[in-house]
Motif scaffolding. Sequence first.
Motif, short mmCIF file in Angstrom:
data_model
loop_
_atom_site.label_atom_id
_atom_site.label_comp_id
_atom_site.label_asym_id
_atom_site.label_seq_id
_atom_site.Cartn_x
_atom_site.Cartn_y
_atom_site.Cartn_z
N ILE A 292 19.62 16.35 -6.27
CA ILE A 292 19.14 15.04 -6.13
C ILE A 292 18.17 14.58 -7.12
O ILE A 292 16.97 15.30 -7.36
CB ILE A 292 18.93 14.87 -4.83
CG1 ILE A 292 20.19 15.04 -3.87
CG2 ILE A 292 18.43 13.49 -4.55
CD1 ILE A 292 19.79 15.08 -2.42
N GLN A 293 18.13 13.43 -7.67
CA GLN A 293 17.25 12.82 -8.64
C GLN A 293 16.20 12.14 -8.20
O GLN A 293 16.45 11.33 -7.03
CB GLN A 293 17.97 12.27 -9.91
CG GLN A 293 17.10 12.10 -11.03
CD GLN A 293 17.74 11.07 -12.15
OE1 GLN A 293 18.40 10.20 -11.84
NE2 GLN A 293 17.93 11.90 -13.43
N LEU A 294 15.01 12.22 -8.61
CA LEU A 294 13.79 11.21 -8.12
C LEU A 294 13.53 10.51 -9.56
O LEU A 294 13.60 11.04 -10.66
CB LEU A 294 12.64 12.08 -7.55
CG LEU A 294 12.89 13.10 -6.38
CD1 LEU A 294 11.74 13.64 -5.87
CD2 LEU A 294 13.34 12.04 -5.04
N VAL A 295 12.61 9.30 -9.11
CA VAL A 295 12.35 8.34 -10.09
C VAL A 295 10.92 8.02 -9.68
O VAL A 295 10.57 8.01 -8.64
CB VAL A 295 13.03 7.24 -10.43
CG1 VAL A 295 14.57 7.64 -10.97
CG2 VAL A 295 13.15 6.29 -9.20
N ARG A 296 10.10 7.73 -10.65
CA ARG A 296 8.85 7.34 -10.25
C ARG A 296 8.34 5.90 -11.26
O ARG A 296 9.07 5.90 -12.35
CB ARG A 296 7.61 8.03 -10.36
CG ARG A 296 7.46 8.98 -11.49
CD ARG A 296 6.37 10.18 -11.58
NE ARG A 296 6.08 10.68 -12.91
CZ ARG A 296 5.25 10.39 -13.70
NH1 ARG A 296 4.58 9.17 -13.70
NH2 ARG A 296 4.96 11.03 -14.88
N PHE A 297 7.54 5.22 -11.02
CA PHE A 297 6.95 4.03 -11.90
C PHE A 297 5.49 4.34 -12.36
O PHE A 297 4.70 4.64 -11.36
CB PHE A 297 7.20 2.76 -11.16
CG PHE A 297 8.77 2.56 -10.93
CD1 PHE A 297 9.47 1.80 -11.70
CD2 PHE A 297 9.26 3.11 -9.80
CE1 PHE A 297 11.01 1.83 -11.52
CE2 PHE A 297 10.92 3.06 -9.37
CZ PHE A 297 11.51 2.40 -10.41
N VAL A 298 4.95 3.71 -13.19
CA VAL A 298 3.80 3.69 -13.79
C VAL A 298 3.06 2.66 -12.85
O VAL A 298 1.87 3.09 -12.32
CB VAL A 298 3.55 2.92 -15.14
CG1 VAL A 298 2.09 2.82 -15.53
CG2 VAL A 298 4.37 3.96 -15.99
N ASN A 299 3.58 1.74 -12.27
CA ASN A 299 2.78 0.68 -11.31
C ASN A 299 3.88 0.59 -10.30
O ASN A 299 4.74 -0.63 -10.33
CB ASN A 299 2.46 -0.71 -12.05
CG ASN A 299 1.98 -1.53 -11.10
OD1 ASN A 299 1.45 -0.97 -10.06
ND2 ASN A 299 2.21 -2.79 -11.27
N LYS A 300 3.94 1.46 -9.29
CA LYS A 300 4.93 1.19 -8.10
C LYS A 300 4.46 0.05 -7.03
O LYS A 300 5.39 -0.28 -6.52
CB LYS A 300 4.76 2.55 -7.25
CG LYS A 300 3.49 3.04 -6.91
CD LYS A 300 3.75 4.45 -6.25
CE LYS A 300 2.10 4.89 -5.75
NZ LYS A 300 2.35 6.30 -5.08
N VAL B 54 0.80 -1.06 -0.06
CA VAL B 54 0.10 -0.07 0.08
C VAL B 54 0.73 1.21 0.03
O VAL B 54 1.48 1.61 1.00
CB VAL B 54 -0.99 0.06 1.13
CG1 VAL B 54 -1.91 1.15 1.15
CG2 VAL B 54 -1.90 -1.30 1.15
N MET B 55 0.97 1.88 -1.04
CA MET B 55 1.99 3.09 -1.22
C MET B 55 1.49 4.30 -0.96
O MET B 55 1.76 5.29 -1.57
CB MET B 55 2.36 3.09 -2.74
CG MET B 55 3.21 1.77 -2.87
SD MET B 55 5.02 1.68 -2.31
CE MET B 55 5.72 0.40 -3.25
#
Length: 263
Positions: free
Chosen positions: A173-181, A80-81
């Motif tokens: 500082i870089q961030l990343v995200r995902f379509v389906n985390k 549960v994100m």
Amino acid sequence: MRALQTAATGMMAQELNVQVISNNIANVRTTGYKRQRVHFQDLLYENFRRAGSATSDQNTQVPAGTFVGSGVKTVSTGRVMTQGNLSSTEKQYDLAIRGEGFFRIRMPDGRTTYTRDGSFDLDSQGQLVTRDGYQVEPGITIPNNATSVSINAQGTVEVSLPGQTAPQQIGQIQLVRFVNKVGLESIGDNLFIETAASGQPIDGFGGGEGFGTLQQNYLEEGNVQAVNELSSLIAAQRAYEMNSKVITAADQMMSATTSMFRG
């Protein structure tokens, strides 16, 4: 008797449910932890009489069929994100993400992992690293004569140096995200790796489209609600007990039937 096997699947499912809940409770104070939730599905059914089957030559039909299920199975223990609360630490290298995104971490073996745990520090070379010494990407090196370090909401790192009136920018500082985390795979140590289900990482910076912002001197707490977990634990225990009673009842029925035929 089929009820024995059906109830056994229920007991095994609730046993796994309790294991997941106990792991959530154990990590109630783990920085950036995302709680897990068990999802169940029913197993195959045996059809003794199908709904809609004909009952006469005048096209009358059965309004409801007769189906007997064979139990339950676990299909996932997804994360549960949701956002955890932010707590002040007063440490200048601690960072919390308010919103979407993960920090990118370089492992000693060259792999790239991702985390919401922003409890960072410096190594002997002045590089920004995790508590286990893994490098935060892209590499940020703090000069050893820096008097103060400031990290803004976009992740821009600025340092104050002796003899300079204006702060100097040394990186971002870089961030990343995902379509389906939810599809990320947890490998422990508050780290995730990408999978085919999560999709490839999307790079960005704090405040960018779809990304959250950074907050210095704060850490994100785990999103475990202890009261809710205890309530779920009680419900799982009751479900386990009910399935065990079904097994006891089925065993008594089988014993009674056997005694009748022997008698």
